[in-house]
Write an enzyme that holds these catalytic residues in place. Sequence first.
Site, PDB file in Angstrom:
ATOM      1  N   LYS A  84      87.726  54.127  34.028  1.00 22.58           N
ATOM      2  CA  LYS A  84      88.620  55.092  33.880  1.00 22.58           C
ATOM      3  C   LYS A  84      87.871  56.448  34.803  1.00 22.58           C
ATOM      4  O   LYS A  84      86.430  56.486  34.768  1.00 22.58           O
ATOM      5  CB  LYS A  84      88.818  56.399  32.575  1.00 22.58           C
ATOM      6  CG  LYS A  84      88.957  57.255  32.458  1.00 22.58           C
ATOM      7  CD  LYS A  84      88.829  58.022  30.962  1.00 22.58           C
ATOM      8  CE  LYS A  84      89.609  58.814  30.690  1.00 22.58           C
ATOM      9  NZ  LYS A  84      90.199  59.244  29.445  1.00 22.58           N
ATOM     10  N   ASP A 196      92.874  65.263  19.870  1.00 19.17           N
ATOM     11  CA  ASP A 196      93.842  65.106  21.254  1.00 19.17           C
ATOM     12  C   ASP A 196      94.813  63.798  20.219  1.00 19.17           C
ATOM     13  O   ASP A 196      95.083  62.890  21.091  1.00 19.17           O
ATOM     14  CB  ASP A 196      93.931  64.828  22.751  1.00 19.17           C
ATOM     15  CG  ASP A 196      94.887  65.695  23.286  1.00 19.17           C
ATOM     16  OD1 ASP A 196      95.923  65.617  22.302  1.00 19.17           O
ATOM     17  OD2 ASP A 196      94.684  64.359  24.379  1.00 19.17           O
ATOM     18  N   ASN A 201      97.657  58.698  22.592  1.00 20.11           N
ATOM     19  CA  ASN A 201      96.446  58.673  22.932  1.00 20.11           C
ATOM     20  C   ASN A 201      96.428  57.240  21.848  1.00 20.11           C
ATOM     21  O   ASN A 201      95.212  56.985  21.452  1.00 20.11           O
ATOM     22  CB  ASN A 201      95.984  59.097  22.803  1.00 20.11           C
ATOM     23  CG  ASN A 201      95.971  60.506  24.533  1.00 20.11           C
ATOM     24  OD1 ASN A 201      96.211  59.129  24.895  1.00 20.11           O
ATOM     25  ND2 ASN A 201      95.105  61.838  24.031  1.00 20.11           N
ATOM     26  N   ASP A 213      91.478  57.834  24.868  1.00 18.74           N
ATOM     27  CA  ASP A 213      91.148  59.218  25.600  1.00 18.74           C
ATOM     28  C   ASP A 213      89.985  60.000  24.281  1.00 18.74           C
ATOM     29  O   ASP A 213      91.131  60.969  24.174  1.00 18.74           O
ATOM     30  CB  ASP A 213      92.575  59.590  25.588  1.00 18.74           C
ATOM     31  CG  ASP A 213      92.635  60.384  26.841  1.00 18.74           C
ATOM     32  OD1 ASP A 213      91.704  61.665  27.348  1.00 18.74           O
ATOM     33  OD2 ASP A 213      93.368  61.833  26.913  1.00 18.74           O
TER      34      ASP A 213
HETATM   35  N1  ATP Z   1      91.071  50.957  28.163  1.00 17.60           N
HETATM   36  C1  ATP Z   1      92.311  51.435  28.375  1.00 17.60           C
HETATM   37  N2  ATP Z   1      93.414  49.865  28.769  1.00 17.60           N
HETATM   38  C2  ATP Z   1      94.277  50.061  29.699  1.00 17.60           C
HETATM   39  N3  ATP Z   1      95.240  50.955  29.740  1.00 17.60           N
HETATM   40  C3  ATP Z   1      94.535  52.145  29.456  1.00 17.60           C
HETATM   41  C4  ATP Z   1      93.218  52.103  28.999  1.00 17.60           C
HETATM   42  N4  ATP Z   1      92.498  53.457  28.807  1.00 17.60           N
HETATM   43  C5  ATP Z   1      93.191  54.765  29.150  1.00 17.60           C
HETATM   44  N5  ATP Z   1      95.217  53.321  29.730  1.00 17.60           N
HETATM   45  C6  ATP Z   1      95.981  54.143  30.441  1.00 17.60           C
HETATM   46  O1  ATP Z   1      95.413  55.054  30.950  1.00 17.60           O
HETATM   47  C7  ATP Z   1      96.408  56.247  30.694  1.00 17.60           C
HETATM   48  C8  ATP Z   1      95.549  57.342  30.483  1.00 17.60           C
HETATM   49  O2  ATP Z   1      94.362  58.008  30.246  1.00 17.60           O
HETATM   50  P1  ATP Z   1      93.790  57.941  28.958  1.00 17.60           P
HETATM   51  O3  ATP Z   1      94.092  59.080  27.933  1.00 17.60           O
HETATM   52  O4  ATP Z   1      93.047  58.246  28.765  1.00 17.60           O
HETATM   53  O5  ATP Z   1      93.622  59.396  30.270  1.00 17.60           O
HETATM   54  P2  ATP Z   1      93.922  61.497  30.372  1.00 17.60           P
HETATM   55  O6  ATP Z   1      92.763  62.211  30.643  1.00 17.60           O
HETATM   56  O7  ATP Z   1      94.163  61.804  29.355  1.00 17.60           O
HETATM   57  O8  ATP Z   1      95.221  61.182  31.155  1.00 17.60           O
HETATM   58  P3  ATP Z   1      96.543  61.851  31.025  1.00 17.60           P
HETATM   59  O9  ATP Z   1      96.368  63.311  31.292  1.00 17.60           O
HETATM   60  O10 ATP Z   1      96.505  61.279  31.876  1.00 17.60           O
HETATM   61  O11 ATP Z   1      96.753  60.873  29.478  1.00 17.60           O
HETATM   62  C9  ATP Z   1      96.221  55.708  28.823  1.00 17.60           C
HETATM   63  O12 ATP Z   1      97.667  56.539  28.287  1.00 17.60           O
HETATM   64  C10 ATP Z   1      97.035  54.360  28.965  1.00 17.60           C
HETATM   65  O13 ATP Z   1      98.396  54.060  29.197  1.00 17.60           O
HETATM   66 MG    MG Z   2      95.885  60.935  27.736  1.00 20.30          MG
END
Ligand code: ATP
Ligand code: MG
Length: 263
Positions: A84, A196, A201, A213
């Site tokens: 990430k 959130d 999430n 997240d």
């Molecule tokens: N460990 C993981 N393995 C696989 N996919 C992941 C993983 N972590 C996150 N993702 C994918 O990446 C996306 C975004 O991750 P996350 O929700 O943590 O970030 P965010 O900052 O909320 O980004 P966004 O604003 O796009 O939601 C998730 O919805 C998921 O599809």
């Molecule tokens: Mg997210």
Amino acid sequence: MPFEDKRILKLDREVEGLRLTRSYERSPEGRKVTEEVFDRLTLEVISKLIREGSIAKLDFPVSTGKEGNVFRATAPDGSFVALKIFRVSNSTFKNIARYIEGDPRFSGITGSTRKLIYAWTTKEFKNLCRLEAARVRVPHPIRFLRNVMVMEYIGDEAMAAPQLRSVRLEKPQKVYREVVRFMRRAYQRAGLVHGDLSEYNILMHEGRPYIIDCGQAMMADHPNAQGLLERDIRNINRYFSGLGVRVWGDGTVLRYVKGVRER
Ligand SMILES: Nc1ncnc2c1ncn2[C@@H]1O[C@H](COP(=O)(O)OP(=O)(O)OP(=O)(O)O)[C@@H](O)[C@H]1O
Ligand SMILES: [Mg+2]
């Protein structure tokens, strides 16, 4: 050649091997991602992760969002991990940065913007550690460095696990109960409120929910925590009742999560 240029050249060579596949890189989407995500500082972090053996190469972006991007990467042993990457600079900040970098009057500003993002990355990593220790199913946290977090990749060879919202559940009741139990464990054992939580999430992998997240998750005694816990509960109840699950009332879930016995 100035020192800075030499350093960048060296870095460029180091990252050569970790570029995304050519066809992806050439696509309009790919070009945008490459430009936006891989600012110089982030390249430094990625090349360090490669040198130290945390990852061998980046595979493809799983998600590109406003605050950051998630990539699948391959570890040296061939297993997958998720990266990430929190955006250090949006394009505006990048433009501004060009003008103020190297100007001592502004050193505090860029410094603190970065520091804020590093702190945020640290916070998400630590939250994941706490939640895992509390037996909440989250991606296993592996490492963080500046604005990059390495964690367990949820998914398989072909693709990353889908979000709860885009999956047709075989046993929605069972998933609901488990998510509510996770909220309880987070609250009672880790002292954390996700803040959130929603069908966006939660990832579904092999029929099991994974909470993701967790950067904004906060301690239960934070002034906003109670309000956010109530919102998390409303979100989860709304989503699962939409699937036809007979959900508990919001108040009942709240008391269960907080461990307050009903009289
Ligand atoms: N460990 C993981 N393995 C696989 N996919 C992941 C993983 N972590 C996150 N993702 C994918 O990446 C996306 C975004 O991750 P996350 O929700 O943590 O970030 P965010 O900052 O909320 O980004 P966004 O604003 O796009 O939601 C998730 O919805 C998921 O599809
Ligand atoms: Mg997210």
